[in-house]
Motif scaffolding. Structure first.
Motif, PDB file in Angstrom:
ATOM      1  N   TYR A  29     -14.829   7.509  -3.580  1.00  0.00           N
ATOM      2  CA  TYR A  29     -15.083   6.358  -4.449  1.00  0.00           C
ATOM      3  C   TYR A  29     -13.815   5.565  -4.760  1.00  0.00           C
ATOM      4  O   TYR A  29     -13.866   4.565  -5.471  1.00  0.00           O
ATOM      5  N   ALA A  30     -12.684   6.002  -4.258  1.00  0.00           N
ATOM      6  CA  ALA A  30     -11.424   5.320  -4.549  1.00  0.00           C
ATOM      7  C   ALA A  30     -11.393   3.938  -3.914  1.00  0.00           C
ATOM      8  O   ALA A  30     -11.732   3.776  -2.736  1.00  0.00           O
ATOM      9  N   ASP A  31     -10.982   2.956  -4.681  1.00  0.00           N
ATOM     10  CA  ASP A  31     -10.854   1.586  -4.180  1.00  0.00           C
ATOM     11  C   ASP A  31      -9.478   1.444  -3.529  1.00  0.00           C
ATOM     12  O   ASP A  31      -8.483   1.175  -4.210  1.00  0.00           O
ATOM     13  N   GLU A  32      -9.435   1.613  -2.216  1.00  0.00           N
ATOM     14  CA  GLU A  32      -8.149   1.626  -1.522  1.00  0.00           C
ATOM     15  C   GLU A  32      -7.530   0.250  -1.384  1.00  0.00           C
ATOM     16  O   GLU A  32      -6.373   0.127  -0.969  1.00  0.00           O
ATOM     17  N   THR A  33      -8.266  -0.805  -1.745  1.00  0.00           N
ATOM     18  CA  THR A  33      -7.654  -2.136  -1.755  1.00  0.00           C
ATOM     19  C   THR A  33      -6.549  -2.208  -2.811  1.00  0.00           C
ATOM     20  O   THR A  33      -5.648  -3.052  -2.715  1.00  0.00           O
ATOM     21  N   LEU A  34      -6.631  -1.325  -3.807  1.00  0.00           N
ATOM     22  CA  LEU A  34      -5.598  -1.282  -4.847  1.00  0.00           C
ATOM     23  C   LEU A  34      -4.323  -0.602  -4.362  1.00  0.00           C
ATOM     24  O   LEU A  34      -3.316  -0.608  -5.066  1.00  0.00           O
ATOM     25  N   LEU A  35      -4.386  -0.020  -3.159  1.00  0.00           N
ATOM     26  CA  LEU A  35      -3.269   0.775  -2.654  1.00  0.00           C
ATOM     27  C   LEU A  35      -2.587   0.154  -1.446  1.00  0.00           C
ATOM     28  O   LEU A  35      -1.905   0.842  -0.701  1.00  0.00           O
ATOM     29  N   LYS A  36      -2.776  -1.153  -1.243  1.00  0.00           N
ATOM     30  CA  LYS A  36      -2.169  -1.808  -0.078  1.00  0.00           C
ATOM     31  C   LYS A  36      -0.653  -1.615  -0.080  1.00  0.00           C
ATOM     32  O   LYS A  36      -0.060  -1.264   0.950  1.00  0.00           O
ATOM     33  N   ASN A  37      -0.012  -1.838  -1.219  1.00  0.00           N
ATOM     34  CA  ASN A  37       1.444  -1.680  -1.288  1.00  0.00           C
ATOM     35  C   ASN A  37       1.869  -0.239  -1.021  1.00  0.00           C
ATOM     36  O   ASN A  37       2.915   0.008  -0.408  1.00  0.00           O
ATOM     37  N   PHE A  38       1.036   0.696  -1.477  1.00  0.00           N
ATOM     38  CA  PHE A  38       1.305   2.116  -1.261  1.00  0.00           C
ATOM     39  C   PHE A  38       1.301   2.445   0.229  1.00  0.00           C
ATOM     40  O   PHE A  38       2.234   3.066   0.752  1.00  0.00           O
ATOM     41  N   TYR A  39       0.264   2.009   0.947  1.00  0.00           N
ATOM     42  CA  TYR A  39       0.182   2.293   2.383  1.00  0.00           C
ATOM     43  C   TYR A  39       1.256   1.523   3.158  1.00  0.00           C
ATOM     44  O   TYR A  39       1.792   2.037   4.153  1.00  0.00           O
ATOM     45  N   ASP A  40       1.570   0.315   2.702  1.00  0.00           N
ATOM     46  CA  ASP A  40       2.658  -0.454   3.340  1.00  0.00           C
ATOM     47  C   ASP A  40       3.984   0.283   3.193  1.00  0.00           C
ATOM     48  O   ASP A  40       4.805   0.299   4.126  1.00  0.00           O
ATOM     49  N   LYS A  45       8.565   3.191   5.427  1.00  0.00           N
ATOM     50  CA  LYS A  45       9.498   4.312   5.354  1.00  0.00           C
ATOM     51  C   LYS A  45       9.226   5.372   6.424  1.00  0.00           C
ATOM     52  O   LYS A  45       9.872   6.413   6.437  1.00  0.00           O
ATOM     53  N   ASP A  46       8.274   5.086   7.294  1.00  0.00           N
ATOM     54  CA  ASP A  46       7.913   6.006   8.379  1.00  0.00           C
ATOM     55  C   ASP A  46       7.521   7.374   7.836  1.00  0.00           C
ATOM     56  O   ASP A  46       7.917   8.415   8.362  1.00  0.00           O
ATOM     57  N   ILE A  47       6.741   7.345   6.743  1.00  0.00           N
ATOM     58  CA  ILE A  47       6.208   8.581   6.168  1.00  0.00           C
ATOM     59  C   ILE A  47       4.838   8.818   6.788  1.00  0.00           C
ATOM     60  O   ILE A  47       3.925   8.014   6.638  1.00  0.00           O
ATOM     61  N   GLN A  48       4.691   9.914   7.482  1.00  0.00           N
ATOM     62  CA  GLN A  48       3.488  10.180   8.271  1.00  0.00           C
ATOM     63  C   GLN A  48       2.435  10.895   7.426  1.00  0.00           C
ATOM     64  O   GLN A  48       2.731  11.824   6.690  1.00  0.00           O
ATOM     65  N   GLU A  49       1.186  10.443   7.546  1.00  0.00           N
ATOM     66  CA  GLU A  49       0.081  11.150   6.920  1.00  0.00           C
ATOM     67  C   GLU A  49      -0.405  12.247   7.864  1.00  0.00           C
ATOM     68  O   GLU A  49      -0.729  11.996   9.016  1.00  0.00           O
ATOM     69  N   VAL A  50      -0.440  13.476   7.375  1.00  0.00           N
ATOM     70  CA  VAL A  50      -0.903  14.601   8.184  1.00  0.00           C
ATOM     71  C   VAL A  50      -2.210  15.133   7.578  1.00  0.00           C
ATOM     72  O   VAL A  50      -2.501  14.906   6.406  1.00  0.00           O
ATOM     73  N   PHE A  51      -2.975  15.835   8.385  1.00  0.00           N
ATOM     74  CA  PHE A  51      -4.292  16.281   7.934  1.00  0.00           C
ATOM     75  C   PHE A  51      -4.370  17.795   7.746  1.00  0.00           C
ATOM     76  O   PHE A  51      -5.447  18.344   7.583  1.00  0.00           O
ATOM     77  N   GLY A  52      -3.201  18.424   7.768  1.00  0.00           N
ATOM     78  CA  GLY A  52      -3.109  19.845   7.464  1.00  0.00           C
ATOM     79  C   GLY A  52      -1.982  20.055   6.483  1.00  0.00           C
ATOM     80  O   GLY A  52      -0.871  19.544   6.672  1.00  0.00           O
ATOM     81  N   GLN A  99      -0.931   0.723  -9.373  1.00  0.00           N
ATOM     82  CA  GLN A  99       0.149  -0.268  -9.282  1.00  0.00           C
ATOM     83  C   GLN A  99       1.540   0.353  -9.407  1.00  0.00           C
ATOM     84  O   GLN A  99       2.549  -0.281  -9.088  1.00  0.00           O
ATOM     85  N   ASN A 100       1.582   1.624  -9.883  1.00  0.00           N
ATOM     86  CA  ASN A 100       2.869   2.312 -10.020  1.00  0.00           C
ATOM     87  C   ASN A 100       3.083   3.379  -8.949  1.00  0.00           C
ATOM     88  O   ASN A 100       4.045   4.133  -9.016  1.00  0.00           O
ATOM     89  N   ALA A 101       2.186   3.415  -7.952  1.00  0.00           N
ATOM     90  CA  ALA A 101       2.252   4.471  -6.943  1.00  0.00           C
ATOM     91  C   ALA A 101       3.545   4.410  -6.132  1.00  0.00           C
ATOM     92  O   ALA A 101       4.183   5.438  -5.879  1.00  0.00           O
ATOM     93  N   VAL A 102       3.938   3.210  -5.708  1.00  0.00           N
ATOM     94  CA  VAL A 102       5.155   3.067  -4.905  1.00  0.00           C
ATOM     95  C   VAL A 102       6.379   3.477  -5.715  1.00  0.00           C
ATOM     96  O   VAL A 102       7.231   4.233  -5.233  1.00  0.00           O
ATOM     97  N   LYS A 103       6.457   3.013  -6.951  1.00  0.00           N
ATOM     98  CA  LYS A 103       7.601   3.366  -7.795  1.00  0.00           C
ATOM     99  C   LYS A 103       7.676   4.872  -8.008  1.00  0.00           C
ATOM    100  O   LYS A 103       8.766   5.459  -7.999  1.00  0.00           O
ATOM    101  N   MET A 104       6.501   5.514  -8.175  1.00  0.00           N
ATOM    102  CA  MET A 104       6.506   6.959  -8.399  1.00  0.00           C
ATOM    103  C   MET A 104       6.994   7.687  -7.150  1.00  0.00           C
ATOM    104  O   MET A 104       7.729   8.676  -7.255  1.00  0.00           O
ATOM    105  N   LEU A 105       6.600   7.211  -5.973  1.00  0.00           N
ATOM    106  CA  LEU A 105       7.103   7.808  -4.734  1.00  0.00           C
ATOM    107  C   LEU A 105       8.619   7.649  -4.632  1.00  0.00           C
ATOM    108  O   LEU A 105       9.329   8.575  -4.253  1.00  0.00           O
ATOM    109  N   GLN A 106       9.094   6.464  -4.963  1.00  0.00           N
ATOM    110  CA  GLN A 106      10.538   6.209  -4.922  1.00  0.00           C
ATOM    111  C   GLN A 106      11.271   7.108  -5.918  1.00  0.00           C
ATOM    112  O   GLN A 106      12.329   7.666  -5.608  1.00  0.00           O
ATOM    113  N   ASP A 107      10.702   7.236  -7.107  1.00  0.00           N
ATOM    114  CA  ASP A 107      11.321   8.103  -8.118  1.00  0.00           C
ATOM    115  C   ASP A 107      11.358   9.554  -7.640  1.00  0.00           C
ATOM    116  O   ASP A 107      12.335  10.273  -7.878  1.00  0.00           O
TER     117      ASP A 107
END
Length: 280
Positions: A29-40, A45-52, A99-107
């Motif tokens: 149910y997550a609205d991933e349109t709110l996470l465009k900056n996060f996925y960008d 940063k070439d951070i890879q999403e893994v499934f394990g 909206q704070n997801a990118v900053k939290m990753l950076q922190d």
């Protein structure tokens, strides 16, 4: 203090953490349109999403506290931290806004964060061990089922027999979930404790009780129609029989949750429970 909310030491705060691989657990149910900056940011940063989870440096939960429970089950497999982005409603555990997801990753990469440890409930049933971040529930089987009787023992010493719709045994983390809705107490996550909350008990004197988390609780449940269920964190169910024994204790296994540096447990309670707000 064991099972406490803690700030990592100054050396760790200054360490930079190069993220290479992340495991993302997300709600449907997550609205991933709110996470465009996060996925960008992940792409930049070439951070890879893994499934394990075996390959991941960090688990990222995208959803509410329910999604966090799913992420917790994965984190316990490989003792890696979880960063929870709140895409749900309440968010006691998932407090970081999209909206704070990118900053939290950076922190996190810059070591500018807090680590909060929460203990699991260790449940044993039929020679199997299960882990719950929130609670176990022993409950009647359906809307038309009769009240059940649940005998509770602590280190083999009889505590009480509840005649009710069921009982909830909650960790401090779970004390703000189902247990709170059923009239249970809020238990600070720094306490080594478990709460036992009856569900719609027949007796008005059957009240919630908080017990030492080191004690081994055991339960024997009976029903007139053999309809007794064991529910673990809302995502594992078993029908239990009269002679089945269920035990639980607070586990030494913990989940490490990445939090903003200014995260405050009491502030979260005031915000989520709207303490001090006018009732009008």
């Amino acid at each position: 203090m064991e099972n406490s909310e803690k700030l990592e030491n100054n050396d760790n705060l200054n360490n930079k953490r190069r993220l290479k691989k992340v495991r993302i657990v997300k709600s449907e149910y997550a609205d991933e349109t709110l996470l465009k900056n996060f996925y960008d940011y992940l792409k930049e940063k070439d951070i890879q999403e893994v499934f394990g989870v075996e390959e991941a440096d960090l688990i990222i939960s995208l959803g509410g506290d329910g999604t966090m429970l799913v992420a917790a089950k994965e984190a316990i497999l490989r003792n890696i931290p979880v960063l929870a982005i709140n895409m749900g409603s309440l968010g006691y555990l998932a407090e970081v806004k999209p909206q704070n997801a990118v900053k939290m990753l950076q922190d996190y990469e810059n070591g500018n964060y807090k680590t909060e440890e929460r203990a699991f409930l260790e449940v044993k049933y039929e020679d199997n061990v299960f882990y719950a971040l929130n609670e176990l529930v022993i409950t009647k089987g359906g809307h038309e089922a009769h009240l059940i009787q649940v005998e509770v023992y602590s280190n083999d010493i009889f505590v009480n027999k509840y005649r009710a719709d069921g009982i909830i045994v909650a960790t401090p983390t779970g004390s703000t979930a189902y247990s709170l809705s059923a009239g249970g107490s809020i238990v600070h996550p720094g306490l080594n404790a478990l709460s036992i909350t009856p569900l719609a008990p027949q007796s008005l004197t059957a009240r919630p009780i908080i017990v030492n988390g080191c004690e081994v609780l055991s339960f024997k449940a009976t029903s007139r129609d053999d309809a007794v269920h064991l529910n673990i964190d809302g995502n594992q169910w078993f029908q239990i029989q009269e002679n089945d024994l269920v035990t639980a204790r607070l586990s030494k296994k913990k989940i490490r949750i990445i939090k903003p540096i200014n995260s405050d447990y009491y502030s979260i309670l005031r915000q989520k429970l709207k303490w001090g707000d006018s009732v009008l």
